[in-house]
Every structure is written in C-alpha cells, then in structure tokens.
Motif scaffolding. Sequence first.
Motif, PDB file in Angstrom:
ATOM      1  N   THR A   3      35.439  36.580  94.321  1.00  0.00           N
ATOM      2  CA  THR A   3      34.477  35.439  94.391  1.00  0.00           C
ATOM      3  C   THR A   3      33.249  36.174  94.875  1.00  0.00           C
ATOM      4  O   THR A   3      33.242  37.372  95.571  1.00  0.00           O
ATOM      5  N   SER A   4      32.153  35.755  94.801  1.00  0.00           N
ATOM      6  CA  SER A   4      30.872  36.380  95.292  1.00  0.00           C
ATOM      7  C   SER A   4      30.725  36.363  96.604  1.00  0.00           C
ATOM      8  O   SER A   4      30.503  37.201  97.368  1.00  0.00           O
ATOM      9  N   GLU A   5      31.442  35.417  97.169  1.00  0.00           N
ATOM     10  CA  GLU A   5      31.856  35.357  98.901  1.00  0.00           C
ATOM     11  C   GLU A   5      32.592  36.495  99.220  1.00  0.00           C
ATOM     12  O   GLU A   5      32.220  37.264 100.280  1.00  0.00           O
ATOM     13  N   THR A   6      33.593  36.871  98.400  1.00  0.00           N
ATOM     14  CA  THR A   6      34.219  37.994  98.658  1.00  0.00           C
ATOM     15  C   THR A   6      33.576  39.311  98.839  1.00  0.00           C
ATOM     16  O   THR A   6      33.617  39.960  99.506  1.00  0.00           O
ATOM     17  N   LEU A   7      32.747  39.344  97.770  1.00  0.00           N
ATOM     18  CA  LEU A   7      31.861  40.590  97.577  1.00  0.00           C
ATOM     19  C   LEU A   7      30.649  40.724  98.789  1.00  0.00           C
ATOM     20  O   LEU A   7      30.692  41.709  99.409  1.00  0.00           O
ATOM     21  N   GLU A   8      30.250  39.515  99.135  1.00  0.00           N
ATOM     22  CA  GLU A   8      29.430  39.551 100.185  1.00  0.00           C
ATOM     23  C   GLU A   8      30.059  40.016 101.456  1.00  0.00           C
ATOM     24  O   GLU A   8      29.560  40.756 102.272  1.00  0.00           O
ATOM     25  N   ARG A   9      31.124  39.547 101.738  1.00  0.00           N
ATOM     26  CA  ARG A   9      32.086  39.938 103.093  1.00  0.00           C
ATOM     27  C   ARG A   9      32.431  41.432 102.888  1.00  0.00           C
ATOM     28  O   ARG A   9      32.335  42.123 103.887  1.00  0.00           O
ATOM     29  N   LEU A  10      32.534  41.857 101.608  1.00  0.00           N
ATOM     30  CA  LEU A  10      32.978  43.299 101.792  1.00  0.00           C
ATOM     31  C   LEU A  10      31.943  44.209 102.071  1.00  0.00           C
ATOM     32  O   LEU A  10      31.799  45.186 102.728  1.00  0.00           O
ATOM     33  N   TYR A  11      30.576  43.665 101.582  1.00  0.00           N
ATOM     34  CA  TYR A  11      29.455  44.354 101.846  1.00  0.00           C
ATOM     35  C   TYR A  11      28.715  44.413 103.343  1.00  0.00           C
ATOM     36  O   TYR A  11      28.121  45.272 103.816  1.00  0.00           O
ATOM     37  N   ASP A  12      29.136  43.199 103.871  1.00  0.00           N
ATOM     38  CA  ASP A  12      28.757  42.712 105.051  1.00  0.00           C
ATOM     39  C   ASP A  12      29.232  42.952 106.194  1.00  0.00           C
ATOM     40  O   ASP A  12      28.897  42.907 107.677  1.00  0.00           O
ATOM     41  N   GLY A  13      30.755  43.081 105.919  1.00  0.00           N
ATOM     42  CA  GLY A  13      31.667  43.422 107.259  1.00  0.00           C
ATOM     43  C   GLY A  13      32.516  42.064 107.249  1.00  0.00           C
ATOM     44  O   GLY A  13      32.409  41.171 106.634  1.00  0.00           O
ATOM     45  N   GLY A  14      33.350  42.316 108.236  1.00  0.00           N
ATOM     46  CA  GLY A  14      34.477  41.257 108.528  1.00  0.00           C
ATOM     47  C   GLY A  14      35.387  40.777 107.407  1.00  0.00           C
ATOM     48  O   GLY A  14      36.295  39.760 107.597  1.00  0.00           O
TER      49      GLY A  14
END
Length: 243
Positions: free
Chosen positions: A227-238
């Motif tokens: 999901t785009s959320e997963t990608l965001e978290r991948l690149y933002d940390g956590g």
Amino acid sequence: MIKIRNVKKSFENQKILKGINLDIHDNESLVILGPSGQGKTVLIKTMVRLLEPDSGKIEYEGLNILKLNKIELAAFRQSIAFVFQNSALFDFLDVRENLSLYLRMHKRMTDREIEPIIQEALKFVGLGSEVLEKFPEELSGGMRKRVAIARALIKQPKYVFYDEPTTGLDKTNAEKVSELILMLKNKISATSVIVTHDIDLMYAVSDRVALLRDGKIPFVGTKEEITSETLERLYDGGFLHEL
Ligand SMILES: Nc1ncnc2c1ncn2[C@@H]1O[C@H](COP(=O)(O)OP(=O)(O)O)[C@@H](O)[C@H]1O
Ligand SMILES: [Mg+2]
C-alpha cells in the motif's frame, strides 16, 4: 531458486545486514526496495560473493556459494551477470571490446563469430553500430547502461543482478532501462534481482518485491500487496516496528 538464510554483515561496528532471509524463485524478477544507505548494494554484492558475509547461508539450487573455492566460484560466476550502478564497463576498451571480452575469453570465439552476436545485442538495446568504436566516457549514462545490458545479454546468464539501474537517468532513459530489464528477462528466461530506491522501477518490473529496512527484510510480496502507506513508512521510518 536462490535461498538466503540469516545473512549478516557488519563493517567495523556498524551492522548493515542483520539477518537477511529471502527466497528468489526461478525466472521471477524480484525487486529489493529500500531508501539509500540501507545496505542494498552490500546485500546484492553479498548475494554473488563480491562481498563476504560474516555469517549465514546463500544457496543457488542447493549450492552454498559461501563454501566455494576460487575455481568453483569462477565457474558459478559464469552463470550470473551483474549490471553495476556505474555500469562497470572497462574505460580503456571501446564498446566493441567491452562486448567481446566474455566471448573471447570464456567462449574462445573468433572476431568473425563474435561480430554478429554483438550486432544483435546492440540492436536489442536500441543502439546503432556507430557506438562500437566509442569509449565508455564518450557515452551518456543511459547509453552506458544499455551497453551494460547488452553485455549481460551476450553472457546468457541464468541470473541477472542490477544495482540501481535507473539512478542518475532522466525519465525517458529510466523507462527505457525498465523496459530492457523486462525484455532481457523474457529473452533469456533469466531470474532477475534488482535493488533500487526507485518506486516507479519497482512497479514497472517486479513480479515480487522485498522491502529492505534496518538490515532486515520485513516484507516480501507482490506490488499489489504494497500500500502507499507501507511505502511511506518504508521511507519515513518506523516500518519494522509495525509489522
Ligand atoms: N566497504 C565498506 N566499508 C565500510 N562501510 C561500508 C562499506 N560498504 C558499505 N558500507 C556502509 O554500509 C551502509 C549501506 O551501504 P549501501 O549498501 O551502499 O547502501 P545502499 O546501497 O542501500 O544505498 C552505508 O552506511 C555504508 O557506509
Ligand atoms: Mg547502493
């Protein structure tokens, strides 16, 4: 199938790979996606033993490549091609020589036998024979990448490894390289492993995706499962903590 089990690698006190587990299936194209500095280059080099891991197991069809001696390793390397981030062409050789080297050295072919193979490979990557006399520094980044892919085609490997194949390229060239990765995979039925931080490339070429974060692979699946959320978290940390 390539099986990677609990592979660890540190430099001095810095732990880069903290226990990598991953299966790569025959004929798939697997993208290992992660932000820069996460150890993608270290991982892909370790996978072909250009770097020695501290511990763990890496098996190709049941063959543990970490146990191979020099001669066995050289034989194993015949079955792989590596497209390096900087394309890794020989600067002091022109394109013709860069493309001939493998056939001359390992297949003992003559110039006459080599020429049509080179011509076909160049055509495959969309380059004309006018580049044959050029040296790598006379080529654009996109052209160098195409030559590197032509060289991989000529080798006819079972496995092709790409390190950041689109980094430093403009959108048109990046799309062309994505297309060539797929074309090469289809032409020679190779298993392709691509490490990148380029999400567009991941969507364009992956059958499956492995995410690399904090020295581990917290997710493997299809691009549809990301999901785009997963990608965001991948690149933002956590990311790791939430899985
Ligand atoms: N030969 C080396 N010696 C020391 N540290 C290294 C070496 N190669 C890589 N590293 C370190 O490992 C980390 C991951 O590097 P790298 O695999 O190049 O990341 P990526 O390819 O994901 O951008 C970086 O912090 C880098 O400084
Ligand atoms: Mg890298």
